[in-house]
Structures are given as structure tokens and as C-alpha cells.
Design a protein around this motif. Structure first.
Motif, PDB file in Angstrom:
ATOM      1  N   LYS A  57       0.800  -1.359   0.033  1.00  0.00           N
ATOM      2  CA  LYS A  57       0.017  -0.041   0.084  1.00  0.00           C
ATOM      3  C   LYS A  57       0.705   1.189   0.059  1.00  0.00           C
ATOM      4  CE  LYS A  57      -3.500   0.397   2.673  1.00  0.00           C
ATOM      5  NZ  LYS A  57      -4.634   0.996   1.952  1.00  0.00           N
ATOM      6  N   GLN A  58       1.971   1.405   0.925  1.00  0.00           N
ATOM      7  CA  GLN A  58       3.077   2.315   0.842  1.00  0.00           C
ATOM      8  C   GLN A  58       3.571   2.725  -0.647  1.00  0.00           C
ATOM      9  OE1 GLN A  58       5.608   0.972   4.047  1.00  0.00           O
ATOM     10  NE2 GLN A  58       4.192   2.207   5.693  1.00  0.00           N
ATOM     11  N   LEU A  63      -5.683  -2.627  -3.894  1.00  0.00           N
ATOM     12  CA  LEU A  63      -5.932  -3.651  -3.290  1.00  0.00           C
ATOM     13  C   LEU A  63      -6.297  -4.948  -4.270  1.00  0.00           C
ATOM     14  CD1 LEU A  63      -8.825  -2.849  -0.791  1.00  0.00           C
ATOM     15  CD2 LEU A  63      -6.520  -3.169  -0.200  1.00  0.00           C
ATOM     16  N   ASP A  64      -6.533  -4.796  -5.554  1.00  0.00           N
ATOM     17  CA  ASP A  64      -6.562  -5.641  -6.462  1.00  0.00           C
ATOM     18  C   ASP A  64      -5.149  -5.969  -6.868  1.00  0.00           C
ATOM     19  OD1 ASP A  64      -9.280  -5.872  -6.564  1.00  0.00           O
ATOM     20  OD2 ASP A  64      -9.648  -4.270  -8.199  1.00  0.00           O
ATOM     21  N   GLU A  65      -4.202  -5.184  -7.023  1.00  0.00           N
ATOM     22  CA  GLU A  65      -3.059  -5.714  -7.310  1.00  0.00           C
ATOM     23  C   GLU A  65      -2.204  -6.447  -6.020  1.00  0.00           C
ATOM     24  OE1 GLU A  65      -2.173  -1.769 -10.374  1.00  0.00           O
ATOM     25  OE2 GLU A  65      -1.853  -1.649  -8.068  1.00  0.00           O
ATOM     26  N   LYS A  83       6.060  -9.356 -12.344  1.00  0.00           N
ATOM     27  CA  LYS A  83       7.017  -8.343 -12.931  1.00  0.00           C
ATOM     28  C   LYS A  83       6.193  -7.322 -13.829  1.00  0.00           C
ATOM     29  CE  LYS A  83      11.063  -7.533 -15.831  1.00  0.00           C
ATOM     30  NZ  LYS A  83      12.333  -8.138 -16.460  1.00  0.00           N
ATOM     31  N   ARG A  84       5.121  -7.938 -14.399  1.00  0.00           N
ATOM     32  CA  ARG A  84       4.112  -6.935 -14.985  1.00  0.00           C
ATOM     33  C   ARG A  84       3.411  -5.879 -14.187  1.00  0.00           C
ATOM     34  NH1 ARG A  84      -0.938  -6.846 -15.201  1.00  0.00           N
ATOM     35  NH2 ARG A  84      -1.279  -8.958 -13.977  1.00  0.00           N
ATOM     36  N   ILE A  85       2.974  -6.609 -12.879  1.00  0.00           N
ATOM     37  CA  ILE A  85       2.137  -5.582 -12.145  1.00  0.00           C
ATOM     38  C   ILE A  85       3.121  -4.561 -11.710  1.00  0.00           C
ATOM     39  CG2 ILE A  85       1.241  -5.531  -9.803  1.00  0.00           C
ATOM     40  CD1 ILE A  85       0.264  -8.700 -10.555  1.00  0.00           C
ATOM     41  N   ALA A  86       4.321  -5.046 -11.451  1.00  0.00           N
ATOM     42  CA  ALA A  86       5.464  -4.019 -10.751  1.00  0.00           C
ATOM     43  C   ALA A  86       5.614  -2.957 -11.924  1.00  0.00           C
ATOM     44  CB  ALA A  86       6.601  -4.598 -10.357  1.00  0.00           C
ATOM     45  N   ARG A  87       5.880  -3.426 -12.859  1.00  0.00           N
ATOM     46  CA  ARG A  87       6.130  -2.476 -14.089  1.00  0.00           C
ATOM     47  C   ARG A  87       4.996  -1.676 -14.314  1.00  0.00           C
ATOM     48  NH1 ARG A  87       6.248  -5.791 -18.345  1.00  0.00           N
ATOM     49  NH2 ARG A  87       8.436  -6.410 -17.919  1.00  0.00           N
ATOM     50  N   GLU A  88       3.818  -1.884 -14.250  1.00  0.00           N
ATOM     51  CA  GLU A  88       2.536  -1.117 -14.293  1.00  0.00           C
ATOM     52  C   GLU A  88       2.685  -0.136 -13.189  1.00  0.00           C
ATOM     53  OE1 GLU A  88      -0.892  -3.446 -14.597  1.00  0.00           O
ATOM     54  OE2 GLU A  88      -0.267  -4.257 -16.905  1.00  0.00           O
ATOM     55  N   GLN A  89       2.974  -0.425 -12.089  1.00  0.00           N
ATOM     56  CA  GLN A  89       2.954   0.408 -11.025  1.00  0.00           C
ATOM     57  C   GLN A  89       4.244   1.546 -10.899  1.00  0.00           C
ATOM     58  OE1 GLN A  89       0.895   1.011  -8.571  1.00  0.00           O
ATOM     59  NE2 GLN A  89       1.973   2.254  -7.337  1.00  0.00           N
TER      60      GLN A  89
END
Length: 133
Positions: A57-58, A63-65, A83-89
Motif C-alpha cells: 500500500k505504501q 487492493l486488487d494488485e 513483474k508485469r504488475i510492478a512494471r505497471e506500478q
């Protein structure tokens, strides 16, 4: 195996009891075992899971991610998805930085332009905020 009630888990994780219950309802936390009196009992690894949620969260994950990352972790899923999720973030964070940088430039400029005296009419700060997109 040592277990904790919700108050103990709250103290050890640094997360409020009502937040823990919220994350249970949101399926970020597994359903805890229950005593005969129906009290929740959490395993030790619940502390690490809650700390993961706090850190995610920080870092700005939704929440979905977070749920998706936890599901990948629970299932020993594919790192490519994480990695995809982190790249999008990271791209969202970079866009927020660009936006904040634009705001900082405009605010700095308008602070220099504003005398800080007189009526509000024509105040460069208020006008800049009204124009900002």
C-alpha cells in the motif's frame, strides 16, 4: 505452532484490528482458524502477510494488485506476472512524479509572483490553480 488472537496480531503487525478484519473480507488474508468460542486464531506467518500488505500500500499498489501478488505468491505463480504488475506500478509512479513536478514548477513560479498583499482578485496563486489541468 504459535497462534495469535486479533489483538496480538494487531500489536505485532502494527495494523489495527478493524483493518485486519477488512483485509479478511477483501480476501487478502486467509480465513483464520476459530476456537470453539469462535475467536479468530492467526498463524505466525500472518504477521509477514500483513506487513507485505502495509508495504505494498505504501508503494501505491491497489487492493486488487496486492490481492493478485498474494495469489501469485500463495500459488508459487509465475514471476512474469509479478513483474508485469510492478512494471505497471512503476509507470504510474513515474506519471505521478511528472505531474507533481509540473505542479511544483507552477506553484514555485506563482509564489514568486504573489506579493502576499492586497485583495484576492487577481491573485496569481488562485488563478494558476484555476487554470491547472
Amino acid at each position: 505452532m504459535k497462534t495469535f488472537n486479533i489483538g496480538e496480531l494487531s500489536e505485532k503487525s502494527g495494523m489495527a484490528s478493524h483493518a485486519i478484519r477488512f483485509y479478511e473480507r477483501e480476501k487478502l488474508m486467509p480465513e483464520p482458524a476459530r476456537t470453539e468460542s469462535n475467536y479468530r486464531r492467526y498463524p505466525e506467518d500472518a504477521i509477514a502477510r500483513l506487513q507485505f500488505i502495509i508495504h505494498a500500500k505504501q508503494w501505491g499498489f491497489t487492493l486488487d494488485e496486492i490481492r493478485e501478488l498474494l495469489m501469485l505468491q500463495d500459488a508459487n505463480g509465475d514471476r512474469a506476472e509479478a513483474k508485469r504488475i510492478a512494471r505497471e506500478q512503476l509507470e504510474k509512479i513515474r506519471e505521478q512524479i511528472r505531474s507533481l513536478s509540473r505542479i511544483e514548477t507552477v506553484l514555485s513560479k506563482t509564489l514568486k509572483e504573489c506579493s502576499g498583499e492586497g485583495p484576492m482578485d487577481g491573485c496569481p496563486i488562485v488563478e494558476a490553480i484555476g487554470r491547472e489541468k
